[in-house]
Design an enzyme around this catalytic site. Structure first.
Site, PDB file in Angstrom:
ATOM      1  N   ASP A  28      19.044  -3.767 -10.217  1.00 31.65           N
ATOM      2  CA  ASP A  28      18.621  -3.810 -11.624  1.00 31.65           C
ATOM      3  C   ASP A  28      19.629  -4.567 -12.495  1.00 31.65           C
ATOM      4  O   ASP A  28      19.971  -4.128 -13.592  1.00 31.65           O
ATOM      5  CB  ASP A  28      18.410  -2.390 -12.158  1.00 31.65           C
ATOM      6  CG  ASP A  28      17.425  -2.351 -13.332  1.00 31.65           C
ATOM      7  OD1 ASP A  28      16.682  -3.337 -13.517  1.00 31.65           O
ATOM      8  OD2 ASP A  28      17.403  -1.341 -14.057  1.00 31.65           O
ATOM      9  N   LYS A  73      20.688  10.859 -22.352  1.00 33.15           N
ATOM     10  CA  LYS A  73      21.288  10.188 -23.502  1.00 33.15           C
ATOM     11  C   LYS A  73      22.763   9.948 -23.224  1.00 33.15           C
ATOM     12  O   LYS A  73      23.350  10.574 -22.343  1.00 33.15           O
ATOM     13  CB  LYS A  73      21.096  11.014 -24.767  1.00 33.15           C
ATOM     14  CG  LYS A  73      19.624  11.151 -25.162  1.00 33.15           C
ATOM     15  CD  LYS A  73      19.458  11.744 -26.550  1.00 33.15           C
ATOM     16  CE  LYS A  73      17.982  11.786 -26.924  1.00 33.15           C
ATOM     17  NZ  LYS A  73      17.783  12.306 -28.298  1.00 33.15           N
ATOM     18  N   VAL A  74      23.350   9.042 -23.981  1.00 32.79           N
ATOM     19  CA  VAL A  74      24.750   8.692 -23.797  1.00 32.79           C
ATOM     20  C   VAL A  74      25.491   8.859 -25.121  1.00 32.79           C
ATOM     21  O   VAL A  74      24.989   8.445 -26.177  1.00 32.79           O
ATOM     22  CB  VAL A  74      24.909   7.229 -23.308  1.00 32.79           C
ATOM     23  CG1 VAL A  74      26.378   6.902 -23.066  1.00 32.79           C
ATOM     24  CG2 VAL A  74      24.099   6.998 -22.042  1.00 32.79           C
ATOM     25  N   ILE A 100      25.341   6.933 -28.528  1.00 37.43           N
ATOM     26  CA  ILE A 100      25.321   5.457 -28.494  1.00 37.43           C
ATOM     27  C   ILE A 100      24.185   4.880 -27.647  1.00 37.43           C
ATOM     28  O   ILE A 100      24.025   3.659 -27.571  1.00 37.43           O
ATOM     29  CB  ILE A 100      26.658   4.889 -27.969  1.00 37.43           C
ATOM     30  CG1 ILE A 100      27.016   5.486 -26.605  1.00 37.43           C
ATOM     31  CG2 ILE A 100      27.766   5.111 -28.976  1.00 37.43           C
ATOM     32  CD1 ILE A 100      28.214   4.828 -25.940  1.00 37.43           C
TER      33      ILE A 100
END
Length: 420
Positions: free
Chosen positions: A146, A36-37, A29
């Site tokens: 952030d 990465k996720v 996703i």
């Protein structure tokens, strides 16, 4: 006769340390520069999580290991309704894994790109939820650095949660941060001033500025200042002192004034505490305790018909990725079999490189298990209650028994002195 249980042996030890085998990989996703996720399901509890995985060798080469270790160290200490909370960390030969809350509502950047019409009502609740999270982070001495629409995820009901602590930092009492960290268009003036050596440093107000920029962008479709990655420090400085900010014309006057106070160039004058936020007239009709309990329902509820993210992540993982996660187990097993050892030669070299680096900085990527921590807390609570109960039951009754026994003793003595 069968027992009614499957004879198939589980591929993981449910009572052992959590590792890659405890999860079923469902789909990708999201992605970052070296991680990465994906969505995963824990096999024993069937709970869904988001799992971020980062290639060790890539992290070393990009000098990102310290950021990963600091992010995990910070997240272990956090637990809040409007944060993306950490559940597990572990590693294998190739990757470091960080498992967190799964929020299927997508980030605010995605919904802006889908042209969702965000109004004062939408944004007011987001501001309340993020302000509560920022106040909690401040109580833990943490500056996120952030805050931006990309790092604000919605859950399925539409509540906002802060994610990505990759460049967050912890401040000791009286300490200021000094590095130029963040995403340029959302960075507060004092961060740039520090880089220009015009200030000693910056603190918690930078996150409130970033929240103000994000809220402004949601309402107007653009940011208050035209700052980009290529904008120089001197150009940014000039913008803060010469540009006139045009606030969204359709906004309530109360919202405009709140944005003005969040976007105050001087951090000393800026609205940057929960107490000040509560006192603002625009918040007069809002009960932040109800917001914290998620009793105030969002106006915008993300679609449940599809994943609220870019579908190309899944295609890249399946087609472009040279070491796709869903094939990791077979790949490592094949390497082990071919080499006749626990790791392939290339993985061993990567592991050696990482271990040498970790040894040089005196740190390590250690496993974490929030489930186990919560179970231990619950056991301690029950033990404390039981101990308290036993203490209560052992108090006072001794005196009552003495009083009741004493008259009985006197009666017996009287009976023995009577003549027969």
């Amino acid at each position: 006769m069968g027992t009614g249980h499957s004879a198939r042996k589980e591929s993981f030890d449910a009572n052992g340390e959590v590792n890659f085998d405890h999860f079923q990989i469902l789909r990708a996703i999201g992605k970052g520069s070296f991680g990465k996720v994906c969505i995963v399901q824990k096999k024993d509890t069937k709970k869904m999580f988001a799992m971020k995985y980062m290639n060790k060798n890539m992290c070393v080469r990009k000098d990102a290991i310290l950021n990963v270790l600091r992010e995990v160290e910070i997240m272990r200490t956090l637990d809040h309704p409007f944060l993306v909370n950490l559940w597990f960390t572990f590693e294998d030969e190739e990757d470091m894994f960080v498992v967190v809350d799964l929020l299927l509502g997508g980030d605010l950047r995605y919904h802006m790109q889908q042209e969702v019409d965000f109004t004062d009502t939408h944004v007011k609740l987001y501001l309340c939820e993020i302000a509560l999270a920022l106040d909690y982070l401040r109580s833990r001495n943490i500056v996120h650095r952030d805050i931006k629409p990309d790092n604000i995820l919605l859950d399925e009901e539409g509540h906002a949660h802060i994610t990505d602590f990759n460049i967050a930092t912890t401040l000791a009492t009286g300490e200021l941060a000094t590095s130029m960290s963040g995403t340029k268009p959302y960075m507060a003036p004092e961060v740039f001033a520090c880089s220009l050596e015009e200030s000693r440093g910056y603190g918690y107000p930078v996150d409130w500025w970033s929240m103000g920029v994000s809220a402004f962008e949601l309402l107007k479709g653009r940011r208050p200042y035209e700052i980009h990655g290529s904008t120089t420090l001197t150009e940014v400085k000039a913008l803060f002192h010469t540009s006139k900010v045009h606030y969204p014309s359709l906004c309530d006057n109360g919202m405009k004034d709140l944005l003005r106070q969040l976007l105050e160039v001087d951090p000393v004058q800026r609205l940057s505490t929960l107490a000040g936020f509560k006192r603002h007239p625009f918040m007069a009709d809002t009960d932040l305790d109800s917001v914290l309990r998620k009793e105030v329902k969002p106006v915008f509820v993300p679609s449940k018909d599809h994943l609220n993210c870019d579908p190309t992540y899944e295609l890249e993982e399946m087609i472009i990725e040279t070491k796709p996660l869903h094939k990791k187990k077979k790949r490592l097993a094949k390497q082990n079999s071919r080499k006749g050892e626990m790791m392939s030669q290339s993985s061993t070299e990567e592991m050696d490189e990482l271990q040498i680096y970790l040894k040089s900085i005196g740190k390590n990527f250690t496993p974490y298990n929030r489930e186990k921590s919560l179970e231990e807390q619950e056991r301690k609570k029950l033990a404390d209650l039981e101990s308290e109960k036993e203490t209560t039951e052992s108090d006072e009754p001794v005196k009552q028994t003495t009083v009741s026994v004493e008259p009985e003793k006197q009666t017996i003595e009287a009976e023995t002195t009577e003549p027969s």
